[in-house]
Motif scaffolding. Structure first.
Motif, PDB file in Angstrom:
ATOM      1  N   ASP A 250      61.081  16.611  18.665  1.00  0.00           N
ATOM      2  CA  ASP A 250      60.077  16.997  17.675  1.00  0.00           C
ATOM      3  C   ASP A 250      59.408  18.300  18.103  1.00  0.00           C
ATOM      4  O   ASP A 250      59.695  18.864  19.160  1.00  0.00           O
ATOM      5  CB  ASP A 250      59.053  15.863  17.539  1.00  0.00           C
ATOM      6  CG  ASP A 250      58.185  15.996  16.302  1.00  0.00           C
ATOM      7  OD1 ASP A 250      58.446  16.904  15.487  1.00  0.00           O
ATOM      8  OD2 ASP A 250      57.244  15.201  16.156  1.00  0.00           O
ATOM      9  N   ARG A 251      58.465  18.740  17.298  1.00  0.00           N
ATOM     10  CA  ARG A 251      57.694  19.934  17.637  1.00  0.00           C
ATOM     11  C   ARG A 251      56.894  19.694  18.915  1.00  0.00           C
ATOM     12  O   ARG A 251      56.382  18.606  19.145  1.00  0.00           O
ATOM     13  CB  ARG A 251      56.758  20.296  16.482  1.00  0.00           C
ATOM     14  CG  ARG A 251      57.517  20.648  15.204  1.00  0.00           C
ATOM     15  CD  ARG A 251      56.607  20.730  13.999  1.00  0.00           C
ATOM     16  NE  ARG A 251      57.352  21.084  12.798  1.00  0.00           N
ATOM     17  CZ  ARG A 251      58.014  20.211  12.047  1.00  0.00           C
ATOM     18  NH1 ARG A 251      58.014  18.928  12.374  1.00  0.00           N
ATOM     19  NH2 ARG A 251      58.675  20.605  10.979  1.00  0.00           N
ATOM     20  N   ALA A 252      56.775  20.739  19.719  1.00  0.00           N
ATOM     21  CA  ALA A 252      56.081  20.617  21.000  1.00  0.00           C
ATOM     22  C   ALA A 252      54.571  20.539  20.795  1.00  0.00           C
ATOM     23  O   ALA A 252      54.035  21.033  19.800  1.00  0.00           O
ATOM     24  CB  ALA A 252      56.426  21.806  21.887  1.00  0.00           C
ATOM     25  N   GLU A 253      53.894  19.905  21.746  1.00  0.00           N
ATOM     26  CA  GLU A 253      52.442  19.846  21.745  1.00  0.00           C
ATOM     27  C   GLU A 253      51.930  20.387  23.071  1.00  0.00           C
ATOM     28  O   GLU A 253      52.570  20.234  24.117  1.00  0.00           O
ATOM     29  CB  GLU A 253      51.954  18.400  21.541  1.00  0.00           C
ATOM     30  CG  GLU A 253      52.245  17.855  20.157  1.00  0.00           C
ATOM     31  CD  GLU A 253      51.663  16.472  19.955  1.00  0.00           C
ATOM     32  OE1 GLU A 253      50.941  15.999  20.870  1.00  0.00           O
ATOM     33  OE2 GLU A 253      51.914  15.876  18.900  1.00  0.00           O
ATOM     34  N   SER A 254      50.764  21.016  23.019  1.00  0.00           N
ATOM     35  CA  SER A 254      50.150  21.581  24.220  1.00  0.00           C
ATOM     36  C   SER A 254      49.033  20.665  24.694  1.00  0.00           C
ATOM     37  O   SER A 254      48.208  20.214  23.892  1.00  0.00           O
ATOM     38  CB  SER A 254      49.591  22.975  23.907  1.00  0.00           C
ATOM     39  OG  SER A 254      48.971  23.521  25.045  1.00  0.00           O
ATOM     40  N   GLU A 255      49.042  20.370  25.992  1.00  0.00           N
ATOM     41  CA  GLU A 255      47.990  19.500  26.522  1.00  0.00           C
ATOM     42  C   GLU A 255      47.680  19.877  27.965  1.00  0.00           C
ATOM     43  O   GLU A 255      48.491  20.504  28.654  1.00  0.00           O
ATOM     44  CB  GLU A 255      48.402  18.035  26.437  1.00  0.00           C
ATOM     45  CG  GLU A 255      49.659  17.703  27.197  1.00  0.00           C
ATOM     46  CD  GLU A 255      50.076  16.239  27.023  1.00  0.00           C
ATOM     47  OE1 GLU A 255      50.500  15.644  28.017  1.00  0.00           O
ATOM     48  OE2 GLU A 255      49.972  15.717  25.901  1.00  0.00           O
ATOM     49  N   LEU A 256      46.475  19.462  28.411  1.00  0.00           N
ATOM     50  CA  LEU A 256      46.058  19.768  29.779  1.00  0.00           C
ATOM     51  C   LEU A 256      46.671  18.787  30.763  1.00  0.00           C
ATOM     52  O   LEU A 256      46.826  17.604  30.472  1.00  0.00           O
ATOM     53  CB  LEU A 256      44.532  19.714  29.889  1.00  0.00           C
ATOM     54  CG  LEU A 256      43.749  20.891  29.288  1.00  0.00           C
ATOM     55  CD1 LEU A 256      42.258  20.608  29.346  1.00  0.00           C
ATOM     56  CD2 LEU A 256      44.063  22.192  30.027  1.00  0.00           C
ATOM     57  N   ALA A 257      47.009  19.310  31.949  1.00  0.00           N
ATOM     58  CA  ALA A 257      47.523  18.466  33.024  1.00  0.00           C
ATOM     59  C   ALA A 257      47.178  19.147  34.347  1.00  0.00           C
ATOM     60  O   ALA A 257      46.932  20.360  34.397  1.00  0.00           O
ATOM     61  CB  ALA A 257      49.024  18.265  32.894  1.00  0.00           C
ATOM     62  N   PHE A 258      47.146  18.370  35.425  1.00  0.00           N
ATOM     63  CA  PHE A 258      46.880  18.942  36.736  1.00  0.00           C
ATOM     64  C   PHE A 258      48.153  19.578  37.281  1.00  0.00           C
ATOM     65  O   PHE A 258      49.194  18.924  37.386  1.00  0.00           O
ATOM     66  CB  PHE A 258      46.380  17.873  37.712  1.00  0.00           C
ATOM     67  CG  PHE A 258      44.918  17.586  37.575  1.00  0.00           C
ATOM     68  CD1 PHE A 258      43.983  18.448  38.135  1.00  0.00           C
ATOM     69  CD2 PHE A 258      44.479  16.478  36.882  1.00  0.00           C
ATOM     70  CE1 PHE A 258      42.626  18.197  38.002  1.00  0.00           C
ATOM     71  CE2 PHE A 258      43.128  16.213  36.746  1.00  0.00           C
ATOM     72  CZ  PHE A 258      42.195  17.071  37.306  1.00  0.00           C
ATOM     73  N   GLY A 259      48.062  20.880  37.631  1.00  0.00           N
ATOM     74  CA  GLY A 259      49.153  21.561  38.300  1.00  0.00           C
ATOM     75  C   GLY A 259      48.990  21.462  39.801  1.00  0.00           C
ATOM     76  O   GLY A 259      48.240  20.614  40.313  1.00  0.00           O
ATOM     77  N   GLU A 260      49.654  22.352  40.536  1.00  0.00           N
ATOM     78  CA  GLU A 260      49.579  22.290  41.995  1.00  0.00           C
ATOM     79  C   GLU A 260      48.182  22.620  42.503  1.00  0.00           C
ATOM     80  O   GLU A 260      47.730  22.057  43.499  1.00  0.00           O
ATOM     81  CB  GLU A 260      50.590  23.265  42.595  1.00  0.00           C
ATOM     82  CG  GLU A 260      52.041  22.828  42.392  1.00  0.00           C
ATOM     83  CD  GLU A 260      53.002  23.722  43.137  1.00  0.00           C
ATOM     84  OE1 GLU A 260      52.532  24.584  43.915  1.00  0.00           O
ATOM     85  OE2 GLU A 260      54.225  23.564  42.954  1.00  0.00           O
TER      86      GLU A 260
ATOM     87  N   SER B 136      45.223  23.545  40.134  1.00  0.00           N
ATOM     88  CA  SER B 136      44.119  23.251  39.226  1.00  0.00           C
ATOM     89  C   SER B 136      44.675  22.799  37.884  1.00  0.00           C
ATOM     90  O   SER B 136      45.887  22.611  37.732  1.00  0.00           O
ATOM     91  CB  SER B 136      43.239  24.494  39.050  1.00  0.00           C
ATOM     92  OG  SER B 136      44.002  25.519  38.435  1.00  0.00           O
ATOM     93  N   LEU B 137      43.772  22.652  36.924  1.00  0.00           N
ATOM     94  CA  LEU B 137      44.203  22.288  35.583  1.00  0.00           C
ATOM     95  C   LEU B 137      45.071  23.384  34.973  1.00  0.00           C
ATOM     96  O   LEU B 137      44.769  24.568  35.108  1.00  0.00           O
ATOM     97  CB  LEU B 137      42.996  22.040  34.678  1.00  0.00           C
ATOM     98  CG  LEU B 137      42.287  20.699  34.810  1.00  0.00           C
ATOM     99  CD1 LEU B 137      41.023  20.692  33.970  1.00  0.00           C
ATOM    100  CD2 LEU B 137      43.200  19.560  34.372  1.00  0.00           C
ATOM    101  N   GLU B 138      46.135  22.963  34.313  1.00  0.00           N
ATOM    102  CA  GLU B 138      47.007  23.900  33.632  1.00  0.00           C
ATOM    103  C   GLU B 138      47.340  23.364  32.246  1.00  0.00           C
ATOM    104  O   GLU B 138      47.337  22.156  32.032  1.00  0.00           O
ATOM    105  CB  GLU B 138      48.325  24.088  34.413  1.00  0.00           C
ATOM    106  CG  GLU B 138      48.147  24.685  35.794  1.00  0.00           C
ATOM    107  CD  GLU B 138      49.465  24.756  36.545  1.00  0.00           C
ATOM    108  OE1 GLU B 138      50.487  24.285  35.976  1.00  0.00           O
ATOM    109  OE2 GLU B 138      49.478  25.278  37.672  1.00  0.00           O
ATOM    110  N   ARG B 139      47.591  24.262  31.324  1.00  0.00           N
ATOM    111  CA  ARG B 139      48.039  23.839  29.998  1.00  0.00           C
ATOM    112  C   ARG B 139      49.560  23.799  29.988  1.00  0.00           C
ATOM    113  O   ARG B 139      50.221  24.771  30.322  1.00  0.00           O
ATOM    114  CB  ARG B 139      47.507  24.771  28.911  1.00  0.00           C
ATOM    115  CG  ARG B 139      47.819  24.282  27.503  1.00  0.00           C
ATOM    116  CD  ARG B 139      46.906  24.902  26.493  1.00  0.00           C
ATOM    117  NE  ARG B 139      45.538  24.419  26.604  1.00  0.00           N
ATOM    118  CZ  ARG B 139      45.103  23.256  26.125  1.00  0.00           C
ATOM    119  NH1 ARG B 139      45.959  22.430  25.527  1.00  0.00           N
ATOM    120  NH2 ARG B 139      43.856  22.910  26.257  1.00  0.00           N
ATOM    121  N   GLN B 140      50.096  22.631  29.653  1.00  0.00           N
ATOM    122  CA  GLN B 140      51.544  22.451  29.660  1.00  0.00           C
ATOM    123  C   GLN B 140      52.047  22.111  28.264  1.00  0.00           C
ATOM    124  O   GLN B 140      51.327  21.531  27.454  1.00  0.00           O
ATOM    125  CB  GLN B 140      51.930  21.327  30.630  1.00  0.00           C
ATOM    126  CG  GLN B 140      51.540  21.600  32.067  1.00  0.00           C
ATOM    127  CD  GLN B 140      51.975  20.491  33.005  1.00  0.00           C
ATOM    128  OE1 GLN B 140      52.498  19.465  32.575  1.00  0.00           O
ATOM    129  NE2 GLN B 140      51.773  20.689  34.289  1.00  0.00           N
TER     130      GLN B 140
END
Length: 365
Positions: free
Chosen positions: A157-167, A169-173
């Motif tokens: 389906d179409r992609a969605e953007s959401e916040l997640a913890f990266g290495e 700090s917070l990153e938008r994935q």
């Protein structure tokens, strides 16, 4: 439990999360629908459940000893059973013409999968995959095994953007979502059930695609219509019989709607606890009550089913709305509530019998 928790705590952090996520999935499947899904899928795969004690035991055995696809199919089957008869589900009947279906032909399967992407109006590059398998259910009347052909179609389906913890700090994935379409076929009875979001128009498109690729020699099927409601049963205060096995305290008719032959509309609702709706209508209107006067038709009704408190939980009320000719609030309920409510409505003769194959195809002719 303590020993299992200790084992999980000793794992690396990411592995802990993975194991806990899998256990949560198995816990979600530990239900009546989950157990039915286990039985249907395992029967089709020839997996012996002899000696298994309950759904949790079965799920743990399958998760540790079998391929992951078995758990995925059980999850799909449990979801289908939950939605069966609901708002995202439709049933279609083909004529009993004896003409073969091409359910196992790879070319037909691939063409149907490709057309699914077109129906969803997604770009052609979207990833897609179909899982075809053969669950087996028990016929509730004869007790015989019924082999089904089932497909779960997965489309990117179409992609969605959401916040997640990266290495750091917070990153938008960007997360790529997956759409699911379920198709269940009973070749013997010539029935196809489609479970998908998007309403009747979308499911009709899936059905046309199914007929084109898998049943090209047969006439187009008809959708099995909703069963008509029979509200004249409520013309007089009905005896809505309940049995001890129902687990119901009491039932009441809480509203009735009427329409007259000259177009007038009237809605009456039960307000006080000291009298029935029928007593109120008789007291307020007497011989000119819409229940007694000529020219008034009952067009809608609401029933309230009072369930007792259990296991420390408060009692609750299941509300059922019926409207002519064939609309009910049953599809909005959970799968277990649908079965429960339909059983009561059938006993109270508020639902007409389902149409036979001959009646369905007489309408087409």
């Amino acid at each position: 439990m303590r020993s299992i928790e200790t084992l999980i705590r000793d794992l690396p952090d990411k592995q802990q999360d993975m194991v806990e996520a899998e256990l949560e999935l198995l816990a979600e499947l530990s239900s009546e629908n989950g157990m039915n899904g286990v039985e249907h899928v395992c029967a089709g795969e020839g997996i012996d459940l002899e000696g298994i004690e309950g759904v949790e035991d079965a799920l743990l055995m399958l998760a540790t000893q079998r391929d992951r696809v078995i758990i995925d199919r059980i999850q799909v089957q449990a979801s289908y059973l939950h939605k069966n008869g609901g708002k995202q589900w439709s049933r279609f009947q083909f004529a009993d013409d004896g003409k073969p279906w091409a359910l196992d032909q790879k070319g037909a399967q691939d063409a149907f999968l490709a057309e699914t992407v077109d129906i969803l109006k997604l770009p052609a590059h979207r990833k897609r995959e179909a899982d075809w398998f053969h669950p087996i259910k028990i016929d509730p009347v004869t007790g015989a095994d019924v082999k089904l052909t089932q497909a779960t179609i997965y489309v990117e389906d179409r992609a969605e953007s959401e916040l997640a913890f990266g290495e750091n700090s917070l990153e938008r994935q960007t997360v790529q979502k997956v759409l699911e379409v379920g198709v269940v076929c009973d070749p013997k009875e010539r029935i196809v059930e489609i479970c998908a979001k998007g309403g009747h128009k979308i499911r009709d498109q899936y059905l046309k695609s199914f007929a084109k690729h898998f049943a090209p020699q047969s006439e187009p099927p008809v959708e099995v219509p909703r069963r008509n409601v029979q509200l004249e049963v409520l013309r007089h205060a009905p005896e809505l019989a309940i049995l001890p096995a129902d687990g119901v305290d009491r039932v009441e008719v809480s509203s009735l709607s009427f329409r007259s032959s000259d177009g007038a509309f009237m809605l009456t609702e039960k307000r006080g606890e000291d009298e029935m709706l029928y007593q109120f209508l008789d007291r307020q209107f007497g011989a000119v009550s819409p229940l007694q006067a000529r020219g008034w038709q009952i067009v809608a009704a609401t029933l309230r089913i009072f369930l007792p408190s259990r296991d420390g939980n408060k009692g609750r009320i299941v509300t059922v709305t019926l409207r002519t000719p064939n609309t009910t609030s049953v599809p909005n309920k959970t799968e277990s509530e649908r079965k429960f409510v339909i059983g009561l409505l059938e006993r109270w003769q508020l639902l007409a019998p389902p149409p036979s194959k001959s009646e369905l195809f007489e309408v087409v002719d």
